[in-house]
Design a protein around this motif. Sequence first.
Motif, short mmCIF file in Angstrom:
data_model
loop_
_atom_site.label_atom_id
_atom_site.label_comp_id
_atom_site.label_asym_id
_atom_site.label_seq_id
_atom_site.Cartn_x
_atom_site.Cartn_y
_atom_site.Cartn_z
N ALA A 197 0.85 -1.19 0.00
CA ALA A 197 0.00 0.00 0.00
C ALA A 197 0.89 1.23 0.00
N GLU A 198 0.52 2.20 -0.85
CA GLU A 198 1.22 3.49 -0.84
C GLU A 198 0.53 4.36 0.20
N VAL A 199 1.29 4.88 1.15
CA VAL A 199 0.68 5.71 2.18
C VAL A 199 1.40 7.06 2.24
N ASP A 200 0.65 8.07 2.69
CA ASP A 200 1.27 9.39 2.92
C ASP A 200 2.09 9.33 4.20
N GLY A 201 2.97 10.28 4.34
CA GLY A 201 3.70 10.41 5.61
C GLY A 201 2.79 11.06 6.63
N ILE B 185 -3.43 3.21 15.56
CA ILE B 185 -2.96 4.35 14.78
C ILE B 185 -1.47 4.14 14.49
N VAL B 186 -1.11 4.30 13.23
CA VAL B 186 0.30 4.25 12.84
C VAL B 186 0.65 5.60 12.23
N ASP B 187 1.72 6.19 12.73
CA ASP B 187 2.14 7.48 12.20
C ASP B 187 3.28 7.27 11.19
N PHE B 188 2.91 7.20 9.91
CA PHE B 188 3.93 7.00 8.88
C PHE B 188 4.76 8.27 8.68
N GLY B 189 4.32 9.40 9.29
CA GLY B 189 5.11 10.63 9.26
C GLY B 189 6.42 10.49 10.04
N GLN B 190 6.52 9.43 10.87
CA GLN B 190 7.75 9.17 11.61
C GLN B 190 8.86 8.62 10.71
N TYR B 191 8.48 8.21 9.50
CA TYR B 191 9.46 7.59 8.61
C TYR B 191 9.90 8.58 7.53
N ASP B 192 11.10 8.36 7.04
CA ASP B 192 11.56 9.17 5.91
C ASP B 192 10.77 8.78 4.66
N PRO B 193 10.48 9.76 3.79
CA PRO B 193 9.78 9.43 2.54
C PRO B 193 10.56 8.36 1.77
N GLY B 194 9.82 7.43 1.19
CA GLY B 194 10.45 6.37 0.42
C GLY B 194 10.76 5.12 1.23
N THR B 195 10.51 5.18 2.54
CA THR B 195 10.81 4.00 3.37
C THR B 195 9.78 2.90 3.09
N ASP B 196 10.27 1.69 3.00
CA ASP B 196 9.38 0.53 2.95
C ASP B 196 9.19 0.01 4.37
N VAL B 197 7.95 0.00 4.81
CA VAL B 197 7.64 -0.46 6.16
C VAL B 197 6.82 -1.74 6.03
N THR B 198 7.36 -2.81 6.58
CA THR B 198 6.68 -4.10 6.44
C THR B 198 5.93 -4.43 7.72
N GLY C 198 5.65 11.15 0.56
CA GLY C 198 6.08 12.41 1.17
C GLY C 198 5.15 12.79 2.31
N SER C 199 5.65 13.68 3.16
CA SER C 199 4.79 14.11 4.26
C SER C 199 3.62 14.89 3.68
#
Lengths: 149, 518
Positions: B274-278, B338-351, B371-372
């Motif tokens: 899944a592509e998610v926003d930051g 709740i998962v905060d994908f804003g904690q990751y750098d853009p382009g990170t793959d989170v499994t 991107g954020s």
Amino acid sequence: MSPDPQTARAVRPARWFHLPFRLLSSLVAVLYALQAVFAGQIMAGTFGSLLVHQNTAAFTDMVLVVTILAAVLQRWPGRGPLWPVAAVPALLGLSALQNYLGFSRLMTFHVPLGVLIIVLSFLLARRAWLLPGAGQATPSAEREVSGVA
Amino acid sequence: MPELTRRSLLASLGISAVGAALGVPLLAGARGSSSTGALLRSQLRLPDPFQRALPRPPELDPVRSDGATDYFEITQKESVAELLPGVRTAIWGYNGIFPGPTLVSRRGRRAVVNHRNTLPVPVVVHLHGGRTPPEHDGYPTDLLLPVGGAATNGHHVGSHNVTVGERDYHYPMEQRAATLWYHDHRMDFTAPAVWRGLAGFHLIRDDEEDRLPLPRGDREIPLLIADRSFAADGSLRYPSIDSSLTGAPGVNDPYRGGVLGDVMLVNGVAWPRAEVDGARYRLRLLNGCNARRLRLKLDPAPKDGSGLTQIGSDLGLLERPIRHEAIELASAERYDVIVDFGQYDPGTDVTLVNDFGAGRTVDVMRFRVGGSARDDSRVPDTLSQVPILQRADATVTRDLVFRSEEIEGMTGWTINGEPFSPDHIHARPRLGQTERWRLASDFHHPIHVHLAPFQVLSRGTGGPSAWDHGWKDTVDIRPFEHVEILIRFEGYAGKYVFHCHNLEHEDMMMMGNFETLA
């Protein structure tokens, strides 16, 4: 021939220093065997047995600490062997590990270690009773024992 | 150098043999099992993970609505789905899809769902987590027979509540906002029917939840995680004794303990991405596996360590959020996180990984962080008011032991030594009262109580685990574990079931009845 009263007086206190170690190590063996009984009850779904299992573990550890003192006493001044002074703390160490495994629900190690601890605790108690009492180390005490037998 | 005598050689050989005889099994089984069941291997080459996009089950629009009720229609039918890329798999689906369409209700607005059965077998629909009158709760013998009427072989139809072709299920929805799900619940055949695809989400929303600044819209994603196995021809593989699901129930050995698949599906797609926003996302996690327990976490973890902030349990919001590094879910449990994908750098793959898995069942799905983006959401410190039930609230205490036993020469799963019978009532609680149930198990048994919400009072000799908080309808019990729950009986008078939600155990008799009294 009756024992020389002076030697007997010197020996008798040493024999008394052995008795607590013998009794306590036997109590430890019985408590560990009881733990298997409570474990069986937990597996049979008996509510409350888990708490009894846990409390018995804590009580056994306290008895072991006292047994360490008894092991020391049978050596000094009891003139018994040195190995119990190392063996009982080692058993307490295994017991602490066993408690950790139990609380962590690592049953694959908790059950075999439990069996090992029961075997070791019975060996300890058996050797405690087979120990030549310090009193028997003197010729007069030997005579006394053979006289009883 | 000591002399090697025959005696010392034999002694060393003997000691080595004893050491190996004890040590090999000890170490080989050292990890124990995180799930009760046997792995059923797929017979085709499994695809690389993270190839296909995560689908979102479509929301089902009501066919009509009036002042107090939304009316929905669902047809249960055979269909073909692409669960593995490029592979056509026959499924049974609500409206022909797996997961079924997501129903959305509002608290207090009645939902009437018309189910039409065009499958070759009878069905029963249960709204899991629903506070539902008994005649609509999907009692295991309240069959909905196929259109045209079909054989009910293999069943003892002891119920007067049998319908042919189609029927309405009435859900009052007088309950808090929560992630419910609906699935098949036919006596003896629930496991294979759910395996073939009969499961879907039914969300309840309410004003309390709407007032919170939680992520919503595209940033709220229900995730039905389910393991499955595939035969060489692409069909779903399952070890039924009778694959028509009309004859003898149950599964062949060694799968009696539960069927574990080797493919992780999320919303009906194997290992999706899944592509998610930051930004923050709300993930409604559902363990839809028949028997597999999951321990989910994010890899890599976000910078501050705990990646999953739990806001809700099976039956709605917690009082306060709880941060977890990982979450353990047994079958049928739900965790709202709740998962905060804003904690990751853009382009990170989170499994999203499953610590309890091995080989292909470790990976679940992957998020690619973009991107954020603008994010007005946040997780408030206080989410809801959840009264904490006390031990003293319970007026009755009951002991229930869930274990494997020999019944008439067959090994089955029992409750207090008895296999399921619609006629045996284990408990008759009064509505308005709270009961304390002490549950004990031999293997992993996730215990689900219909109708009545509960709270976990104790686990072992301690309090609830980090994952036990809030109102629940299913509790994960591990081997030889004792768990106490406080159940608040309210709602409707009548006969309901409680059971193990390892679906193979449920089908093989690990179910009991309680009858609520007005």
